[in-house]
Design an enzyme around this catalytic site. Structure first.
Site, PDB file in Angstrom:
ATOM      1  N   GLU A 174     -27.150 -51.064  16.039  1.00  0.00           N
ATOM      2  CA  GLU A 174     -26.886 -50.883  17.466  1.00  0.00           C
ATOM      3  C   GLU A 174     -28.146 -50.579  18.266  1.00  0.00           C
ATOM      4  OE1 GLU A 174     -24.202 -51.726  18.699  1.00  0.00           O
ATOM      5  OE2 GLU A 174     -22.792 -51.693  17.047  1.00  0.00           O
TER       6      GLU A 174
ATOM      7  N   HIS B  27     -29.423 -53.694  19.395  1.00  0.00           N
ATOM      8  CA  HIS B  27     -28.584 -54.265  20.454  1.00  0.00           C
ATOM      9  C   HIS B  27     -28.863 -53.569  21.790  1.00  0.00           C
ATOM     10  CE1 HIS B  27     -25.488 -55.358  17.086  1.00  0.00           C
ATOM     11  NE2 HIS B  27     -26.684 -55.899  16.907  1.00  0.00           N
TER      12      HIS B  27
ATOM     13  N   HIS C 112     -20.292 -56.969  11.339  1.00  0.00           N
ATOM     14  CA  HIS C 112     -19.528 -55.752  11.649  1.00  0.00           C
ATOM     15  C   HIS C 112     -18.030 -56.009  11.596  1.00  0.00           C
ATOM     16  CE1 HIS C 112     -23.186 -54.219  14.201  1.00  0.00           C
ATOM     17  NE2 HIS C 112     -23.459 -54.345  12.917  1.00  0.00           N
TER      18      HIS C 112
ATOM     19  N   GLU D 192     -15.590 -55.543  17.869  1.00  0.00           N
ATOM     20  CA  GLU D 192     -16.634 -56.329  17.192  1.00  0.00           C
ATOM     21  C   GLU D 192     -16.384 -57.825  17.350  1.00  0.00           C
ATOM     22  OE1 GLU D 192     -19.183 -54.995  16.280  1.00  0.00           O
ATOM     23  OE2 GLU D 192     -18.815 -52.924  15.686  1.00  0.00           O
TER      24      GLU D 192
ATOM     25  N   GLU E  66     -22.701 -58.972  14.720  1.00  0.00           N
ATOM     26  CA  GLU E  66     -21.312 -58.741  15.126  1.00  0.00           C
ATOM     27  C   GLU E  66     -20.334 -59.374  14.134  1.00  0.00           C
ATOM     28  OE1 GLU E  66     -21.293 -56.582  17.149  1.00  0.00           O
ATOM     29  OE2 GLU E  66     -22.786 -56.820  18.723  1.00  0.00           O
TER      30      GLU E  66
ATOM     31  N   GLU F   4     -22.601 -50.364  24.019  1.00  0.00           N
ATOM     32  CA  GLU F   4     -23.499 -50.140  22.879  1.00  0.00           C
ATOM     33  C   GLU F   4     -24.525 -49.046  23.157  1.00  0.00           C
ATOM     34  OE1 GLU F   4     -24.649 -54.278  22.189  1.00  0.00           O
ATOM     35  OE2 GLU F   4     -23.499 -54.182  20.328  1.00  0.00           O
TER      36      GLU F   4
END
Length: 507
Positions: free
Chosen positions: A223, A226, A128, A95, A125, A189
């Site tokens: 995610e 992402h 996370h 991360e 991020e 990802e």
């Protein structure tokens, strides 16, 4: 809704650069990126932050209140909780690396649509990284055995698995920013976060660990956005024909580097640390990586010239065995680890033979011997039963034993007067493309060559708070744990196996 879309589009029109000074090229890229593309992330940053704050409130509230009061971490399977001591430091570094990657993209890519998505992802991020750190702290306070949670981040630089993870995850930011985006968004990802954050939560919940699903599912909810960033990045890159040859090379390299770390790790974690058993990692990999990622996501880009990664077929062929080999390496090196290992039992043997037919013929006897060496009174550790340790790959830092020790693709080459081990044809190819990229990082065996195992354990902090008992153990029984005196009595010396291995000439 129309008002929000108009506002969003107007905000992007405010994009500007200084007129009186050239923009510094802090992270230069070899790729051409078109100035305007489709927007993968239709959110205003202000609204996006409000949505993420609401998710944080739910997650931290649940962990601080219900789960802690109910003492859930102490009721979870100890076999499962032990391996989270490895998973969390690796995930945390991933991360953190993703923050650096998205920061580079914001700085480099002159495209307002893509940059909106990168900015939102960078916020994710950071979030996370804090979530993983909080989960680590939470388990250090509430788990049955906190040793390894409390000091895992400090110990990861001395761990074979964590060093291999660092070598792979640095691909997010050590190089061209677009190459970093390919590693992060298009490969990790999109291909591997489902096995990591979804499949692992399924196993965690089945084994009584409710804290990990609470955090990992919150992370995974970001995610999918992402993945959209990754697709938009690839689409922008392939829209410029000159980019395609460079992109295919970066894509090939990114897939192999991430597969070569994630699949052995996840397979060993998933299959060897389940107590209440469900599916196998091979089944999940076939569904999410083979069918969904390669068969659907990447196939959609083939009309634009992007092909399935060069070494994907080889990766698929190796999947049946890599997890078993990785688990054998992890368990054999238990004094070098910072978690406890539970020997397999008869129920495990039956499950492995059912899920991986032929497993016992290749690995069953080794596990029976491992169980016999788990008590300190045996005076033996599995490392002593090995004639030579497997060398570590110069590129990926994984042991040269894959896919299975008797059919290993490892080779040793002499380059500029120095021996180098490569775990596979792919890693050797990658090294020869850019050798200077991999020469500055010694392997663990090179760094500690000639050191007594007891000195390694003592000097690098692998002892518990009492100063005499090892954090890593070959079983879960807290009443018969190995001490530093047991290890010192073995007189085992860490030796870099490259010294003895013969050089193989290139055919």
């Amino acid at each position: 809704m129309q008002h929000i879309i108009e506002t969003h589009n107007r905000v992007k029109e405010f994009d500007w650069q200084f007129s009186y000074v050239d923009k510094p090229q802090r992270y230069p890229t070899k790729y051409k990126i078109p100035a305007r593309t489709k927007d993968p992330f239709r959110h205003l940053i202000r609204d996006y932050c409000s949505m993420e704050q609401e998710k944080d409130d739910r997650q931290y509230g649940a962990m601080s209140d219900v789960m802690a009061r109910a003492g859930l971490p102490r009721k979870a399977s100890q076999r499962w909780m032990e391996i989270m001591k490895l998973v969390l430091p690796v995930t945390g570094f991933g991360e953190y690396s993703a923050i650096k990657s998205t920061g580079q993209l914001v700085d480099t890519v002159d495209n307002a649509e893509l940059r909106q998505g990168y900015m939102a992802q960078m916020i994710d991020e950071i979030r996370h990284t804090n979530q993983v750190a909080h989960l680590t702290r939470y388990l250090a306070k509430h788990a049955h055995d906190p040793e390894g949670f409390s000091n895992g981040i400090a110990l990861r630089s001395k761990s074979i698995q964590c060093r291999a993870g660092r070598a792979a995850l640095q691909g997010f930011f050590a190089g061209d920013p677009i190459e970093g985006a390919v590693n992060l968004q298009a490969v990790v990802e999109t291909a591997f976060t489902n096995p990591l954050f979804v499949a692992m939560t399924e196993i965690a919940a089945a084994n009584g660990d409710q804290a990990t699903p609470t955090v990992f599912l919150s992370i995974q909810s970001d995610e999918s956005r992402h993945m959209a960033n990754g697709y938009a990045t690839l689409a922008a890159v392939v829209s410029e024909p000159d980019n395609l040859p460079m992109l295919q090379k970066d894509f090939d390299r990114a897939f192999w580097r991430q597969h070569n770390f994630f699949d052995p790790l996840l397979s060993a974690v998933y299959d060897y640390f389940q107590d209440e058993r469900t599916s196998s990692y091979l089944e999940k990999w076939t569904e999410w990586v083979d069918h969904d990622w390669a068969g659907a996501y990447i196939r959609k880009l083939e009309p634009f010239g992007l092909e399935i990664p060069r070494w994907f077929e080889e990766a698929r062929d190796r999947m049946f065995w890599v997890g078993h080999t990785a688990a054998m390496v992890v368990f054999a090196g238990w004094p070098l680890m910072f978690w406890r290992h539970d020997p397999l039992n008869a129920r495990d043997f039956e499950w492995f033979e059912k899920k991986y037919p032929g497993w016992y013929n290749h690995f069953g006897k080794w596990w029976e011997d491992f169980a016999a060496m788990s008590d300190p009174s045996s005076g033996m550790i599995p490392l002593m039963a090995m004639e030579n340790l497997p060398p570590l790959c110069r590129v990926c830092h994984m042991p040269g034993v894959f896919p299975r020790p008797d059919i290993s693709t490892m080779r040793v080459r002499l380059i500029d007067g120095k021996k180098h081990a490569f775990c596979s044809d792919a890693c050797e190819h990658i090294f020869r493309e850019e050798p200077q990229r991999y020469l500055g990082s010694p392997t663990l065996f090179e760094e500690f060559d000639g050191m007594d195992l007891a000195d390694f354990v003592e000097q690098n902090g692998f002892l518990r708070a009492d100063g005499k008992t090892l954090i890593g153990q070959p079983h879960l029984d807290m009443k018969r744990m190995w001490t530093i005196n047991d290890i010192r009595a073995l007189h085992y010396e860490i030796k870099d196996p490259l010294h003895k291995l013969p050089v193989q000439e290139v055919q």
